[in-house]
Design a protein around this motif. Structure first.
Motif, PDB file in Angstrom:
ATOM      1  N   CYS A 202       3.626  -0.894   3.743  1.00  0.00           N
ATOM      2  CA  CYS A 202       3.000   0.292   3.840  1.00  0.00           C
ATOM      3  C   CYS A 202       3.694   1.664   4.333  1.00  0.00           C
ATOM      4  O   CYS A 202       4.820   1.440   4.878  1.00  0.00           O
ATOM      5  CB  CYS A 202       1.573   0.428   4.697  1.00  0.00           C
ATOM      6  SG  CYS A 202       1.961   0.024   6.567  1.00  0.00           S
TER       7      CYS A 202
ATOM      8  N   TYR B 161       0.717  -1.315   0.117  1.00  0.00           N
ATOM      9  CA  TYR B 161       0.002  -0.162   0.000  1.00  0.00           C
ATOM     10  C   TYR B 161       0.991   1.213  -0.028  1.00  0.00           C
ATOM     11  O   TYR B 161       1.246   1.712   0.755  1.00  0.00           O
ATOM     12  CB  TYR B 161      -1.006   0.244   1.010  1.00  0.00           C
ATOM     13  CG  TYR B 161      -2.176   1.061   1.067  1.00  0.00           C
ATOM     14  CD1 TYR B 161      -3.139   0.752  -0.139  1.00  0.00           C
ATOM     15  CD2 TYR B 161      -2.134   2.060   1.940  1.00  0.00           C
ATOM     16  CE1 TYR B 161      -4.171   1.718   0.082  1.00  0.00           C
ATOM     17  CE2 TYR B 161      -3.267   2.918   2.039  1.00  0.00           C
ATOM     18  CZ  TYR B 161      -3.980   2.662   0.946  1.00  0.00           C
ATOM     19  OH  TYR B 161      -5.205   3.645   0.889  1.00  0.00           O
TER      20      TYR B 161
ATOM     21  N   ILE C  52      -4.993  -1.530   3.983  1.00  0.00           N
ATOM     22  CA  ILE C  52      -4.415  -2.160   5.033  1.00  0.00           C
ATOM     23  C   ILE C  52      -4.906  -3.167   6.039  1.00  0.00           C
ATOM     24  O   ILE C  52      -4.549  -4.438   6.193  1.00  0.00           O
ATOM     25  CB  ILE C  52      -3.472  -1.288   5.867  1.00  0.00           C
ATOM     26  CG1 ILE C  52      -2.645  -0.171   4.922  1.00  0.00           C
ATOM     27  CG2 ILE C  52      -2.706  -1.759   6.879  1.00  0.00           C
ATOM     28  CD1 ILE C  52      -2.123   0.923   5.664  1.00  0.00           C
TER      29      ILE C  52
END
Length: 412
Positions: free
Chosen positions: A343, A320, A331
């Motif tokens: 992320c 992400y 997420i």
């Protein structure tokens, strides 16, 4: 007024104070008119359902749409219910018959002056239309009405270069309108801080704010939450789920993928998301260029829930790469399916990641992202450690969230 967080409460607050003839109206205009699979319409739809279930037999919960020609809210009509309940993918625009039907029934469905008096109005979506004017004078006809809003993100306020001047102006007016609410439920500490800072910079009085992270999205909750991860495909698959817009940072992710492909590391990259801005064309063009080079890359637009579930289950891990978020639902979805997630390491994304199962990285650095992907691709032990953390996490259910949401409406 002050702000606080109800996220850490261990015991759910009872519904005392929400009943005895109290009514709730929820503004679901966006998803009722257009459907949609983005984060805001999906969560708006699920919030309404959770409140309706939680308050069943206690207080009515009624969905509303905003009717711009009338300058008023109205109850949902037949076609609204089709969009809101089922989401019709092929109905990109209302048919002639539907548009005529809406015109015929608007006045019959419209709420009259004072219909909202004594009720809670929940504004679950972002709006920049006539609702801004309506909110400025709503107390005149409904002095006992209480208003709650869900605030998703202040990205337009903190990064105005990512939006058009017109969109920025509309969002600033929306942020000003939120000062008239009795409660503003922010989806993250970051979104609350951005909103409160903007109010302070403008010298506007601050509404009461609460922080309440989103619960487990429906597509993951239906899979039993973060149960043991399904075994991925033999070929490693990297999944990225997010709409195609500049802040989602897809071009840097694709650059990082290309670095690894040039090194001879084998994996398939899958991008799932709809094109939402002109900038999305650059991502589509880059995907086409890389595919032309023979790279194992695919782009899926308009994926339904069943497709998304299958993609999460078959993923080796997810990425992400967004630079700025109000929350970061993909997420949560990844973790709920027991999949590790790469992320960002700051802001609201870091809030979601801090419970485990994520490998935070500087998403402005293509080399750092490529190195993190290399680690998870070539180090099964590290990936499995993150998967164990993901499966150990507890996520709010929608029932729990609805109770905390109702508790947040009551000042203490």
């Amino acid at each position: 007024m002050g702000s606080r967080s109800v996220e850490k409460e261990v015991h759910l607050t009872t519904l005392e104070g929400h009943g005895g003839g109290e009514r709730f109206f929820v503004d679901v205009t966006g998803c009722a008119l257009h459907g949609g699979r983005g984060g805001i319409p999906r969560m708006s739809r699920e919030l309404f359902g959770a409140l309706q279930t939680t308050l069943a037999g206690t207080a009515p919960v009624v969905p509303l749409t905003w009717e711009e020609p009338l300058g008023a809210f109205a109850r949902l009509g037949f076609f609204h219910h089709l969009h809101f309940r089922d989401w019709i993918p092929f109905r990109k625009r209302a048919s002639l018959a539907e548009r005529k039907w809406r015109g015929w029934t608007r006045r019959r469905r419209a709420l009259g002056s004072g219909d909202l008096d004594g009720a809670w109005l929940v504004l679950s979506e972002v709006f920049t239309d006539g609702r801004l004017r309506w909110l400025s004078r709503a107390r005149e006809s409904s002095p006992r009405m209480k208003i709650a809003a869900v605030f998703h993100d202040g990205i337009a306020l903190t990064h105005p270069h990512w939006v058009s001047p017109q969109a920025l102006s509309g969002f600033e007016a929306y942020a000003e309108a939120l000062t008239r609410c009795d409660a503003v439920i922010c989806v993250s500490r970051q979104s609350r801080d951005d909103l409160v800072a903007f109010w302070a910079a403008r010298g506007w009085p601050a509404a009461r704010t609460e922080v309440l992270h989103w619960p487990l999205p429906g597509i993951a909750a239906g899979d039993g939450g973060n149960a043991d991860a399904a075994r991925p495909e033999a070929e490693p698959r990297l999944l990225c789920v997010s709409s195609l817009e500049p802040r989602k940072n897809h071009l840097l992710w694709l650059e990082s993928c290309e670095r690894l492909w040039r090194e001879g590391i084998a994996f398939r990259a899958v991008l799932v998301g709809e094109r939402t801005t002109e900038a999305g064309g650059e991502v589509v063009a880059e995907v086409a260029r890389l595919r032309g080079l023979g790279r194992p890359l695919e782009w899926i637009s308009g994926a339904d829930d069943a497709t998304l579930r299958g993609l999460y289950r078959s993923a080796t891990f997810t990425v992400y790469p967004s630079l700025k978020e109000g929350f970061g639902l993909p997420i949560l979805e990844s973790l709920a399916f027991g999949k590790a997630c790469l992320c960002g390491n700051s802001g609201a994304v870091a809030e979601v990641a801090e419970g485990g199962g994520c490998l935070p990285v500087d998403m402005a650095d293509a080399a750092a992202l490529a190195e993190a992907m290399r680690r998870l691709l070539l180090s099964p032990g590290e990936r499995e450690r993150l998967e164990r953390e993901a499966r150990a996490r507890h996520f709010l259910t929608w029932g729990e969230y609805a109770r905390r949401f109702l508790a947040a409406l009551m000042p203490r």
